[in-house]
Design a protein around this motif. Structure first.
Motif, mmCIF file in Angstrom:
data_model
loop_
_atom_site.group_PDB
_atom_site.id
_atom_site.type_symbol
_atom_site.label_atom_id
_atom_site.label_comp_id
_atom_site.label_asym_id
_atom_site.label_seq_id
_atom_site.Cartn_x
_atom_site.Cartn_y
_atom_site.Cartn_z
ATOM 1 N N UNK A 16 0.901 -1.232 0.058
ATOM 2 C CA UNK A 16 -0.055 -0.028 -0.006
ATOM 3 C C UNK A 16 0.845 1.301 0.004
ATOM 4 N N UNK A 17 1.800 1.154 0.713
ATOM 5 C CA UNK A 17 2.659 2.446 0.707
ATOM 6 C C UNK A 17 3.436 2.817 -0.612
ATOM 7 N N UNK A 18 4.014 1.732 -1.265
ATOM 8 C CA UNK A 18 4.792 1.791 -2.383
ATOM 9 C C UNK A 18 3.746 2.520 -3.444
ATOM 10 N N UNK A 19 2.561 1.842 -3.448
ATOM 11 C CA UNK A 19 1.451 2.464 -4.190
ATOM 12 C C UNK A 19 1.256 4.035 -3.809
ATOM 13 N N UNK A 20 0.947 4.248 -2.694
ATOM 14 C CA UNK A 20 0.899 5.644 -2.372
ATOM 15 C C UNK A 20 2.243 6.649 -2.780
ATOM 16 N N UNK A 21 3.451 5.952 -2.707
ATOM 17 C CA UNK A 21 4.365 6.810 -3.150
ATOM 18 C C UNK A 21 4.400 7.004 -4.802
ATOM 19 N N UNK A 22 3.892 6.012 -5.474
ATOM 20 C CA UNK A 22 3.722 5.841 -6.886
ATOM 21 C C UNK A 22 2.701 6.962 -7.549
ATOM 22 N N UNK A 23 1.690 7.025 -6.463
ATOM 23 C CA UNK A 23 0.640 8.100 -7.072
ATOM 24 C C UNK A 23 0.822 9.449 -6.835
ATOM 25 N N UNK A 24 1.999 9.938 -5.988
ATOM 26 C CA UNK A 24 2.833 11.088 -5.895
ATOM 27 C C UNK A 24 3.013 11.759 -7.309
ATOM 28 N N UNK A 25 2.311 12.906 -7.677
ATOM 29 C CA UNK A 25 2.896 13.399 -8.920
ATOM 30 C C UNK A 25 4.325 13.675 -9.046
ATOM 31 N N UNK A 26 5.006 13.879 -7.960
ATOM 32 C CA UNK A 26 6.404 14.137 -8.136
ATOM 33 C C UNK A 26 7.211 12.888 -8.606
ATOM 34 N N UNK A 27 6.566 11.724 -8.547
ATOM 35 C CA UNK A 27 7.013 10.508 -8.932
ATOM 36 C C UNK A 27 7.302 10.426 -10.387
ATOM 37 N N UNK A 28 6.586 11.065 -10.995
ATOM 38 C CA UNK A 28 6.504 11.142 -12.536
ATOM 39 C C UNK A 28 6.082 9.910 -13.241
#
Length: 168
Positions: free
Chosen positions: A98-110
């Motif tokens: 769940x946390x990795x998906x949260x990080x991936x959804x961050x617009x800054x992740x690109x």
């Protein structure tokens, strides 16, 4: 089975197709879920991540036995991974996924993840709360999330599991 849904989340690079949902009464056992996977994976190189808690264990065993490319995910297993900062660990695989998906959804992740327009999925993705424990990040259990939602977060779990497959 029961109140839970079986949800197939198809991921193509960073784009999720419309979720395929089946009522629990339509997928009461591993054989019925394996039948869905035969249709979904037939003729492709795709890999399916399966939640192997409950009926998913049987679905995994059957799918693997007939040669489907399936990967078991047990959300309660220990995780030795770290968040993107490298500073925080995870209490279990549920928290890591769940946390990795949260990080991936961050617009800054690109990564520019494209999710299907699905109100149930949206509710599932915003419902879980997290806390910091001695062992790392902890995400609420499915049972805890069910209370405010009034249902199981099956759509969210399916998308998170699919993303985890993509990350591998």
């Amino acid at each position: 089975g029961g109140d839970y849904k079986t949800v197939l989340a198809r991921l193509y690079l960073n784009w999720f197709a419309e979720l395929e949902k089946r009522a629990g009464r339509d997928t009461p056992n591993g054989q019925s879920i394996a039948s869905l996977l035969i249709q979904a994976l037939s003729g492709s190189n795709a890999v399916a991540n399966l939640d192997v808690i409950g009926v998913g264990t049987s679905a995994y065993d059957i799918s693997r036995g007939i040669g489907l490319k399936v990967h078991p995910i047990n959300f309660s297993e220990h995780s030795s991974a770290r968040d993107k900062s490298g500073q925080l660990g995870f209490v279990n695989m549920r928290a890591e996924c769940w946390w990795r998906f949260r990080e991936a959804l961050d617009p800054a992740s690109g990564l520019d993840i494209a999710l299907p327009p699905d109100p149930e999925l949206l509710g599932d993705l915003v419902a879980p709360r997290w806390s910091m424990q001695a062992g790392g990040i902890q995400i609420e259990s499915k049972e805890q999330i069910k209370k405010p939602l009034g249902r199981s977060p099956d759509c969210g779990d399916a998308v998170v599991l699919a993303w985890h497959a993509g990350m591998r």
